[in-house]
Design a protein around this motif. Structure first.
Motif, PDB file in Angstrom:
ATOM      1  N   MET A   1       0.869  -1.190   0.000  1.00  0.00           N
ATOM      2  CA  MET A   1       0.000   0.000   0.000  1.00  0.00           C
ATOM      3  C   MET A   1       0.898   1.230   0.000  1.00  0.00           C
ATOM      4  O   MET A   1       1.711   1.408   0.886  1.00  0.00           O
ATOM      5  CB  MET A   1      -0.897  -0.029   1.243  1.00  0.00           C
ATOM      6  N   ARG A  52      -8.696   2.529   7.296  1.00  0.00           N
ATOM      7  CA  ARG A  52      -7.868   1.403   6.879  1.00  0.00           C
ATOM      8  C   ARG A  52      -8.176   1.083   5.421  1.00  0.00           C
ATOM      9  O   ARG A  52      -9.338   0.875   5.063  1.00  0.00           O
ATOM     10  CB  ARG A  52      -8.154   0.177   7.737  1.00  0.00           C
ATOM     11  N   ARG A  54      -7.102  -1.196   1.846  1.00  0.00           N
ATOM     12  CA  ARG A  54      -6.459  -2.382   1.286  1.00  0.00           C
ATOM     13  C   ARG A  54      -6.805  -2.462  -0.196  1.00  0.00           C
ATOM     14  O   ARG A  54      -7.780  -1.876  -0.648  1.00  0.00           O
ATOM     15  CB  ARG A  54      -6.945  -3.668   1.976  1.00  0.00           C
ATOM     16  N   ALA A  58      -7.843  -8.692  -0.559  1.00  0.00           N
ATOM     17  CA  ALA A  58      -7.127  -8.510   0.708  1.00  0.00           C
ATOM     18  C   ALA A  58      -7.180  -9.817   1.497  1.00  0.00           C
ATOM     19  O   ALA A  58      -8.233 -10.455   1.583  1.00  0.00           O
ATOM     20  CB  ALA A  58      -7.756  -7.382   1.501  1.00  0.00           C
ATOM     21  N   PRO A  62      -9.775  -4.938   6.194  1.00  0.00           N
ATOM     22  CA  PRO A  62      -9.100  -3.759   6.745  1.00  0.00           C
ATOM     23  C   PRO A  62      -9.437  -3.471   8.201  1.00  0.00           C
ATOM     24  O   PRO A  62      -8.549  -3.146   8.991  1.00  0.00           O
ATOM     25  CB  PRO A  62      -9.575  -2.625   5.828  1.00  0.00           C
ATOM     26  N   THR A  65      -7.395  -5.030  10.958  1.00  0.00           N
ATOM     27  CA  THR A  65      -6.023  -4.576  11.210  1.00  0.00           C
ATOM     28  C   THR A  65      -5.944  -3.562  12.341  1.00  0.00           C
ATOM     29  O   THR A  65      -4.858  -3.157  12.735  1.00  0.00           O
ATOM     30  CB  THR A  65      -5.386  -3.978   9.939  1.00  0.00           C
ATOM     31  N   SER A  97     -13.371   1.395   6.513  1.00  0.00           N
ATOM     32  CA  SER A  97     -12.615   0.447   5.704  1.00  0.00           C
ATOM     33  C   SER A  97     -12.827   0.778   4.232  1.00  0.00           C
ATOM     34  O   SER A  97     -13.967   0.888   3.780  1.00  0.00           O
ATOM     35  CB  SER A  97     -13.127  -0.962   6.007  1.00  0.00           C
ATOM     36  N   VAL A  99     -11.704  -0.595   0.442  1.00  0.00           N
ATOM     37  CA  VAL A  99     -11.046  -1.629  -0.354  1.00  0.00           C
ATOM     38  C   VAL A  99     -11.065  -1.178  -1.805  1.00  0.00           C
ATOM     39  O   VAL A  99     -12.127  -0.923  -2.374  1.00  0.00           O
ATOM     40  CB  VAL A  99     -11.738  -3.002  -0.200  1.00  0.00           C
TER      41      VAL A  99
END
Length: 118
Positions: A1, A52, A54, A58, A62, A65, A97, A99
């Motif tokens: 990332m 978060r 990703r 993934a 996320p 994490t 989150s 993505v």
């Protein structure tokens, strides 16, 4: 990332939360070596938002994490913000989150995702 992709994730999260009626107070606020991604408020609460991001696919979601160690750091930084700014509102800790998919992105919002354990 990459740093750029992380920043893009924060931009997406911020736009999403503004659409929910929250008002932004700070972004990437630092307290020593700690950082809060986004600090927002509504009429009743201060929202400390951890973002978060990703890239699909993934291996881990996320939101997963944001482990106990990360929560502890976010809570410590939030305490610094609250004290410095004399915040009287209830403080909640949210996670957004993001993505990144081949065609666009998904956003999931987890309000009140974690709380201090004192």
């Amino acid at each position: 990332m990459t740093v750029e992709r992380g920043r893009e994730g924060e931009d997406i999260a911020l736009k999403f939360l503004l659409g929910k009626g929250l008002r932004v107070l700070e972004r990437n606020w630092r307290c020593g070596h700690l950082e809060l991604d986004i600090i927002m408020e509504d009429d009743n609460m201060l929202h400390i938002v951890e973002v978060r991001s990703r890239v699909y696919p993934a291996i881990i979601e996320p939101v997963e994490t944001v482990d106990a160690a990360k929560q502890k750091k976010v809570i410590a930084a939030a305490n610094g913000f609250v004290k410095r700014n004399h915040i009287k509102k209830e403080v909640v800790f949210d996670v957004v989150s993001v993505v990144f998919m081949p065609q666009g992105h998904t956003v999931e919002y987890f309000p009140n995702a974690f709380a201090p354990s004192w």
